[in-house]
Write an enzyme that holds these catalytic residues in place. Sequence first.
Site, PDB file in Angstrom:
ATOM      1  CB  VAL A  57     -38.391 -10.834  31.802  1.00 19.91           C
ATOM      2  CG1 VAL A  57     -39.495 -10.898  30.930  1.00 19.91           C
ATOM      3  CG2 VAL A  57     -37.785 -12.012  32.126  1.00 19.91           C
ATOM      4  CD  GLU A  58     -38.179  -7.664  25.452  1.00 20.97           C
ATOM      5  OE1 GLU A  58     -38.957  -6.706  24.955  1.00 20.97           O
ATOM      6  OE2 GLU A  58     -37.800  -8.478  24.933  1.00 20.97           O
ATOM      7  N   GLY A  59     -40.592  -6.787  30.621  1.00 20.19           N
ATOM      8  CA  GLY A  59     -41.775  -6.258  31.043  1.00 20.19           C
ATOM      9  C   GLY A  59     -41.402  -5.460  32.234  1.00 20.19           C
ATOM     10  N   GLY A  60     -40.032  -5.427  32.850  1.00 20.73           N
ATOM     11  CA  GLY A  60     -39.639  -4.778  33.937  1.00 20.73           C
ATOM     12  C   GLY A  60     -39.234  -5.453  35.199  1.00 20.73           C
TER      13      GLY A  60
ATOM     14  CG  ASN C 115     -40.225  -2.515  23.694  1.00 16.74           C
ATOM     15  OD1 ASN C 115     -39.898  -3.667  23.632  1.00 16.74           O
ATOM     16  ND2 ASN C 115     -41.441  -2.406  23.028  1.00 16.74           N
TER      17      ASN C 115
END
Lengths: 294, 294, 313, 313
Positions: A57-60, C115
């Site tokens: 997930v993009e958050g890491g 990003n």
Amino acid sequence: MMTSNEYVSDYTLMELMAATMAREFRDTETAFVGIGPPLIAAMVAKFTHGPNMTIAVEGGAIGSAPRRLLTCIADSTIDEKAYSCLPMWRLFGDQQRGFFNVGLIGAAQIDKFGNLNTTAIGGYPRAKVRVAGSGGGNDIGSSVGRLLVMMRQERRRFIERVDYLTTPGFLSGGDSRQKAGLLGGGPAAVITDMGVFRFEPDSKEMYLASCHPGLEPEQVKANVSWDLKIHPDCTVTERPTREQVEIMRILDPYGLYLGNGRAQMADPEKGFDFYMKVLENSYDMMEQLYKQKS
Amino acid sequence: MMTSNEYVSDYTLMELMAATMAREFRDTETAFVGIGPPLIAAMVAKFTHGPNMTIAVEGGAIGSAPRRLLTCIADSTIDEKAYSCLPMWRLFGDQQRGFFNVGLIGAAQIDKFGNLNTTAIGGYPRAKVRVAGSGGGNDIGSSVGRLLVMMRQERRRFIERVDYLTTPGFLSGGDSRQKAGLLGGGPAAVITDMGVFRFEPDSKEMYLASCHPGLEPEQVKANVSWDLKIHPDCTVTERPTREQVEIMRILDPYGLYLGNGRAQMADPEKGFDFYMKVLENSYDMMEQLYKQKS
Amino acid sequence: MQKKHHTAPVNKVMSLKQAVAQFVQDGAYLSFGGIGDRTPTAAIHEVARQGKKNLSLVSDTSVSFVHDSILIGLGLVDKFEIAYNWGGIWGSDAVYRRALEQEIPQRIEIEEYSNLSTGMRFLAASMGLSFMPVKSLLGSDIPLHNTRIKIIDDPYTGEPVALVPAAYPDVAFIHVQRCDPIGNAQILGHIGDDDSLARAAEYVVITTEEIVPTDEIRRHPNLTCIPYYCVDAVVHVPFGSHGRGCSYCYAMDVPYGNQVNKAWATQESFKRWAEEWIYGVDDWEGYCQKIGWDRLIRLARAEQRYQKYGEVR
Amino acid sequence: MQKKHHTAPVNKVMSLKQAVAQFVQDGAYLSFGGIGDRTPTAAIHEVARQGKKNLSLVSDTSVSFVHDSILIGLGLVDKFEIAYNWGGIWGSDAVYRRALEQEIPQRIEIEEYSNLSTGMRFLAASMGLSFMPVKSLLGSDIPLHNTRIKIIDDPYTGEPVALVPAAYPDVAFIHVQRCDPIGNAQILGHIGDDDSLARAAEYVVITTEEIVPTDEIRRHPNLTCIPYYCVDAVVHVPFGSHGRGCSYCYAMDVPYGNQVNKAWATQESFKRWAEEWIYGVDDWEGYCQKIGWDRLIRLARAEQRYQKYGEVR
């Protein structure tokens, strides 16, 4: 009950979309997904045909096993039991290196070569309608193995050329994507509330691959503003299985993603208590799901 | 006993070098140092006039408090009680960004503008004498605030132009360093077994700033192969204080760095037992040192 | 580019009021860290409360209702460098839309990235460099509207590659789970780009859930992704990300976000919201009081039931 | 450049013999990780034992007696890309000197960098890029002898900046403290450039002190700097860095290094040393037996008396 592969007919349109999208994921793949319906779709895949699939997930966070409902890409619960939590630049760098087989995002507009707009509709920088901007969309579209897109079917969203090209699909088709220096494979499928679209191998133009049950290709075509090609073997989209629907209802019992649950949470009086209940109940339900599926 | 600032005369030449180098560090600074005598010098500074100094070591550890003798820049004990252990590229990137005030390295050759050779003597790539290569030397010389150099004084090591310029000092002097695009401040001091050298503010040429006790400037000059400038105020190097020497002997009681302790360790029969004893004894001695000094 | 000032390992504990007053000038180029999780909302409110203006902001992913849009809606921002600014689960951000669609309360200049390319901007600056290559942005409209992105032929492969400029904020605010008094900060869970941002900014203010002794930091040196030498101020701000979550500490307050979303629907009601929640309290403690400590504790319990660092529950 | 093969989260446990046989071809471009600490010595011995030849090596800091020089002295290496190769406390490396000064046992091509620029080479490759900028190397002789380094005018500042080419090894060997069976690897203490190296290489072999259950990995997700998707083989090799230390596990064996240093003085005695210590045993277990388990345990005790991860002793 949870092992049934039979098709059901008591599903919502959102459930059909998520179930259809789930089928695009393959076992053992590493998938880069956004929150909401995309995550639900990926989790359905993991709990059915893709037990060795990993969700990043993009958050890491990579390979987490959250037992609480996720409310965004960086909700703290997406850390839960993760294999790894990386800096965001490192995770996206990993994607650029080619570790992620498949990525799933949404968009406000799409064009016939699968280019996406998530920035601005009607002018830039002063837009008629402004939306969020690229976020990770441009990066995922640029570098992921296969790009999956999930969005609403509307004529004004399916247009000849996006107002603002935020995320590259096949650019102007043919080999233009490769010539631009992009590393990833480009769009593989677009799933809407009306059908499934794929791309011709050479021209890279989008075509209709299947219509959702009850719809005719011409009805879909009426909701696309260019002269949409319909595949000669255009089929009817497979309906969700009982198992898929049951998993979705465990993952999202209050319809926060696939229904209207968010309205309840907005209630100024009872919203907070309702939210606490949602969080607390999800623990036991999801724990049960993990146990059944592992 | 440990607080005495009086000068002593029973010191070795290595102890004099380390004590002199210790004076180059300032309190509250972040210092990037190599292992062996440089680390001893930095630790002497920390335990005397620089209690708020932080030592960072190339292996990636920052602000550690090791209670066991260090045997190289990445000896595991340099992790001990560290503030942070960073990837090596991140630590060196931090140096490039300018977080490190001062760095200390050695060299096989130096020239009159403070350029260093740690790669090859007499030809390249096929050298007469091959040494280790840059390691972090080039990076530290390129970007650190002040570069300190510690090396042996020999005529063949102090030469007009290094055989191979591994680490930039002031290049060809004047503003040539800045023109090359280098960020750091360049060499501030060179300390040898004969004296202390510094650099003229404009020409950037090295000059003799002080001679070690018992030596005359001309004796030093005889060990330099260019026409060395001697500062009109060239003084005698300050002798070590009792405190400095005592700390060094606690840090290196077996003379591994500042003496001949390494020979004992090489004994095939008794070397390992001796080494175990060195490690184990250092714990209590260094623990005591931390307690006295904090 | 190297740092202009030197940060020593000395006690840096101060109030948020003092940190904002001391480090933020009118016209400053600011960045607020976190990635949804660990949003430094308390710091954003304090910058607003002190009326710092003509700001430039740079963010990677900003979840509007607790982040950059607050300052944009208050008319304090002239320029915004951004990859993503939106409400996430809370939906459409009316403040942002008004600013970009109607120039209300004022026109802001916008400079967009993705990003990864934003991450590369901070990474470049974290190492004193002026740019970084990236294989995103190619073929898209992003570089057409942002001339600071350069598309070049890669000197090694001959293929197209994008270069993005380093971002060196004047001040960065980063919220963390724990930090010692000299500024060694440890982040648990989501890191975002904060490891790079802390190095990129000239001044760094850490707001922290907990101030811990240095010996506690030393137990886990690999968790210290922000060493003291990056940090200028350490501020104790429990619940400093309220609205958003803080991994291992408390969950998001989704219903709160829904209320804010509703309040932001018009510029007038947005202003009333700011009057009440930002200007109507003295500081973050006042805000917490207003939200209600019982509510905050329930959010903490909801998080900690599932997640405790170092345990699999 | 993107990965050519895909690594799934499946059981990857195998023997070192098998991993070397399966992933290392003659002519391969190899890298052995660690930074002194965590040197993958066992892997180096196995590559030598299997007689893999015409190798190219790329390292950041190689501490000779347990590292690249072993393969160089055995005549298995054609090219060496390096920032630092020397004996550290053990002093001069006669094998390396013979190779570079006298072309014994054969000529090797050498390509030199600094630590940071080598780190940038792995960082570039870790992200699929072909180069990275760096403010080292400028003005030195390093780029004069290494034409793969390009000095350009920075497109943003006009100042000189060096570009270094990405390093994409065919196979990387990395020794870690703990790893689960699917390849989630955690490093304690010194990381070196292994976070980047694991991503840069096409195939990655992890040798590990301990294979732990995935649930143990999940307790500390922030320590997993190498996720499973980087990894192709997981090999259980206790004391796999002997000679060098492994933080929190065992200390360096300095007297051993002294013996090796002495043995390497001439090419003949070096060969005898290799016959005895590499070819004279079947595998790393045989090597440990020969070193003596009691000695290894004493080294472990000496380390663990001072350092235990998660504790301040």
